[in-house]
Design a protein around this motif. Sequence first.
Motif, PDB file in Angstrom:
ATOM      1  N   CYS A 211      20.273  10.035  -6.763  1.00 27.06           N
ATOM      2  CA  CYS A 211      20.982  11.269  -6.440  1.00 27.06           C
ATOM      3  C   CYS A 211      21.846  11.691  -7.626  1.00 27.06           C
ATOM      4  O   CYS A 211      21.991  10.943  -8.599  1.00 27.06           O
ATOM      5  CB  CYS A 211      21.840  11.096  -5.189  1.00 27.06           C
ATOM      6  N   ASN A 212      22.417  12.880  -7.537  1.00 29.37           N
ATOM      7  CA  ASN A 212      23.339  13.362  -8.561  1.00 29.37           C
ATOM      8  C   ASN A 212      24.711  12.746  -8.355  1.00 29.37           C
ATOM      9  O   ASN A 212      25.088  12.394  -7.226  1.00 29.37           O
ATOM     10  CB  ASN A 212      23.449  14.887  -8.505  1.00 29.37           C
ATOM     11  N   PRO A 213      25.500  12.597  -9.419  1.00 28.04           N
ATOM     12  CA  PRO A 213      26.872  12.107  -9.265  1.00 28.04           C
ATOM     13  C   PRO A 213      27.648  12.968  -8.262  1.00 28.04           C
ATOM     14  O   PRO A 213      27.530  14.197  -8.260  1.00 28.04           O
ATOM     15  CB  PRO A 213      27.444  12.252 -10.682  1.00 28.04           C
ATOM     16  N   GLY A 214      28.414  12.310  -7.396  1.00 30.29           N
ATOM     17  CA  GLY A 214      29.165  13.009  -6.365  1.00 30.29           C
ATOM     18  C   GLY A 214      28.441  13.076  -5.036  1.00 30.29           C
ATOM     19  O   GLY A 214      29.052  13.404  -4.010  1.00 30.29           O
ATOM     20  N   GLN A 215      27.136  12.756  -5.021  1.00 31.41           N
ATOM     21  CA  GLN A 215      26.352  12.813  -3.787  1.00 31.41           C
ATOM     22  C   GLN A 215      26.038  11.416  -3.239  1.00 31.41           C
ATOM     23  O   GLN A 215      25.194  11.267  -2.358  1.00 31.41           O
ATOM     24  CB  GLN A 215      25.049  13.570  -4.031  1.00 31.41           C
ATOM     25  N   GLU A 216      26.740  10.406  -3.755  1.00 33.49           N
ATOM     26  CA  GLU A 216      26.431   9.027  -3.379  1.00 33.49           C
ATOM     27  C   GLU A 216      26.578   8.775  -1.874  1.00 33.49           C
ATOM     28  O   GLU A 216      25.699   8.167  -1.251  1.00 33.49           O
ATOM     29  CB  GLU A 216      27.333   8.058  -4.147  1.00 33.49           C
ATOM     30  N   GLU A 217      27.665   9.212  -1.290  1.00 34.28           N
ATOM     31  CA  GLU A 217      27.906   8.926   0.127  1.00 34.28           C
ATOM     32  C   GLU A 217      26.908   9.659   1.019  1.00 34.28           C
ATOM     33  O   GLU A 217      26.445   9.114   2.024  1.00 34.28           O
ATOM     34  CB  GLU A 217      29.339   9.305   0.509  1.00 34.28           C
ATOM     35  N   ALA A 218      26.571  10.892   0.655  1.00 38.78           N
ATOM     36  CA  ALA A 218      25.593  11.644   1.440  1.00 38.78           C
ATOM     37  C   ALA A 218      24.215  10.984   1.369  1.00 38.78           C
ATOM     38  O   ALA A 218      23.507  10.862   2.379  1.00 38.78           O
ATOM     39  CB  ALA A 218      25.519  13.087   0.950  1.00 38.78           C
ATOM     40  N   ALA A 219      23.843  10.545   0.164  1.00 39.29           N
ATOM     41  CA  ALA A 219      22.557   9.880  -0.006  1.00 39.29           C
ATOM     42  C   ALA A 219      22.534   8.550   0.750  1.00 39.29           C
ATOM     43  O   ALA A 219      21.536   8.205   1.400  1.00 39.29           O
ATOM     44  CB  ALA A 219      22.274   9.651  -1.488  1.00 39.29           C
ATOM     45  N   TYR A 220      23.636   7.816   0.681  1.00 38.84           N
ATOM     46  CA  TYR A 220      23.708   6.528   1.380  1.00 38.84           C
ATOM     47  C   TYR A 220      23.627   6.724   2.890  1.00 38.84           C
ATOM     48  O   TYR A 220      22.978   5.932   3.592  1.00 38.84           O
ATOM     49  CB  TYR A 220      24.988   5.807   0.987  1.00 38.84           C
ATOM     50  N   ALA A 221      24.255   7.773   3.416  1.00 41.76           N
ATOM     51  CA  ALA A 221      24.200   8.051   4.850  1.00 41.76           C
ATOM     52  C   ALA A 221      22.752   8.307   5.284  1.00 41.76           C
ATOM     53  O   ALA A 221      22.312   7.842   6.348  1.00 41.76           O
ATOM     54  CB  ALA A 221      25.081   9.241   5.197  1.00 41.76           C
ATOM     55  N   ARG A 222      22.003   9.029   4.465  1.00 42.57           N
ATOM     56  CA  ARG A 222      20.599   9.281   4.785  1.00 42.57           C
ATOM     57  C   ARG A 222      19.784   7.992   4.729  1.00 42.57           C
ATOM     58  O   ARG A 222      18.880   7.776   5.545  1.00 42.57           O
ATOM     59  CB  ARG A 222      20.015  10.311   3.819  1.00 42.57           C
ATOM     60  N   MET A 223      20.108   7.126   3.776  1.00 45.33           N
ATOM     61  CA  MET A 223      19.392   5.865   3.663  1.00 45.33           C
ATOM     62  C   MET A 223      19.658   4.960   4.861  1.00 45.33           C
ATOM     63  O   MET A 223      18.757   4.283   5.362  1.00 45.33           O
ATOM     64  CB  MET A 223      19.765   5.161   2.359  1.00 45.33           C
ATOM     65  N   LYS A 224      20.891   4.942   5.331  1.00 47.53           N
ATOM     66  CA  LYS A 224      21.219   4.138   6.515  1.00 47.53           C
ATOM     67  C   LYS A 224      20.453   4.647   7.738  1.00 47.53           C
ATOM     68  O   LYS A 224      19.959   3.860   8.546  1.00 47.53           O
ATOM     69  CB  LYS A 224      22.726   4.170   6.776  1.00 47.53           C
ATOM     70  N   GLU A 225      20.349   5.962   7.860  1.00 47.92           N
ATOM     71  CA  GLU A 225      19.582   6.541   8.965  1.00 47.92           C
ATOM     72  C   GLU A 225      18.112   6.159   8.848  1.00 47.92           C
ATOM     73  O   GLU A 225      17.452   5.823   9.837  1.00 47.92           O
ATOM     74  CB  GLU A 225      19.748   8.059   8.955  1.00 47.92           C
ATOM     75  N   PHE A 226      17.595   6.199   7.614  1.00 51.02           N
ATOM     76  CA  PHE A 226      16.208   5.812   7.368  1.00 51.02           C
ATOM     77  C   PHE A 226      15.978   4.337   7.718  1.00 51.02           C
ATOM     78  O   PHE A 226      15.006   3.981   8.395  1.00 51.02           O
ATOM     79  CB  PHE A 226      15.861   6.070   5.904  1.00 51.02           C
ATOM     80  N   ILE A 227      16.868   3.469   7.247  1.00 51.98           N
ATOM     81  CA  ILE A 227      16.729   2.031   7.506  1.00 51.98           C
ATOM     82  C   ILE A 227      16.778   1.735   8.996  1.00 51.98           C
ATOM     83  O   ILE A 227      16.009   0.913   9.511  1.00 51.98           O
ATOM     84  CB  ILE A 227      17.824   1.250   6.750  1.00 51.98           C
ATOM     85  N   ALA A 228      17.688   2.394   9.707  1.00 51.29           N
ATOM     86  CA  ALA A 228      17.819   2.165  11.150  1.00 51.29           C
ATOM     87  C   ALA A 228      16.526   2.493  11.886  1.00 51.29           C
ATOM     88  O   ALA A 228      16.178   1.843  12.880  1.00 51.29           O
ATOM     89  CB  ALA A 228      18.967   3.005  11.710  1.00 51.29           C
TER      90      ALA A 228
END
Length: 249
Positions: A211-228
């Motif tokens: 992701c772009n700098p500053g979008q880390e938390e948004a990207a991580y939230a999507r990854m957690k949803e994906f993993i779940a």
Amino acid sequence: MKTKQHWIILIVTLALLAATAGVLLRLQSHQRLGKPGVKTEPTADPNRLHVVLPAEVLDYKAEFIEVDDITRDTLPADTSYGQARYTAPDGFITLLNVVLMGRDRTSLHKPQFCLAGMGWGIDNALSAEDKVRIQSPAAYDLPVVRLIANKQIEQGGQVVNARGIYVYWYVADNALSASVSGFERMWWMGKHLFKTGELQRWAYVSCFAVCNPGQEEAAYARMKEFIAAAAPQFQQMPDNLSPNLAQTR
């Protein structure tokens, strides 16, 4: 005084790791291999299995990827794999990778080495252990480690700064582990082998997104949803969830 305490802790930790390694070596000739904690199917190679990953996760579509020759030739001959690139309708991409050990435990190594080998620098201040809530087939918290990394990449003909979100954990039959040090998994493996004569067959699971700098938390939230959503489709459900994994609402 604090410096002395740190040295004592380091020495004790190294001694425990050495003792665990010694036990594993002594028992290696008599061990039997445990069941994997991920879904697998046979391959033409009797030494390897194929880790079965889902074709769809939420609205992501999978593109299955063959393991490259360098990885296959570097890791032990009894290592098994599963790897896919998942793309969402808006273009967000997550790579899901599973490395399953056989009798040779060197199939598994610290994920930090993988990132460094690909040119990513880990931001230790933003990296941490975490949990992902799994709802199916029963509710529990999946332990994970989240690493945030930096790299300069070429994009649209220009060199730009990128952030990599790397999430990983380990799973074996009725066992889940995720720690930066990796000590917990090694301790459990040695204890289980000593008590039962069975070598736990651990799989190293990782998800990676850029992701772009500053979008880390948004990207991580999507990854957690994906993993779940993805984990219940390829990962075996623990028969007996330990108190630190099972949580009720």
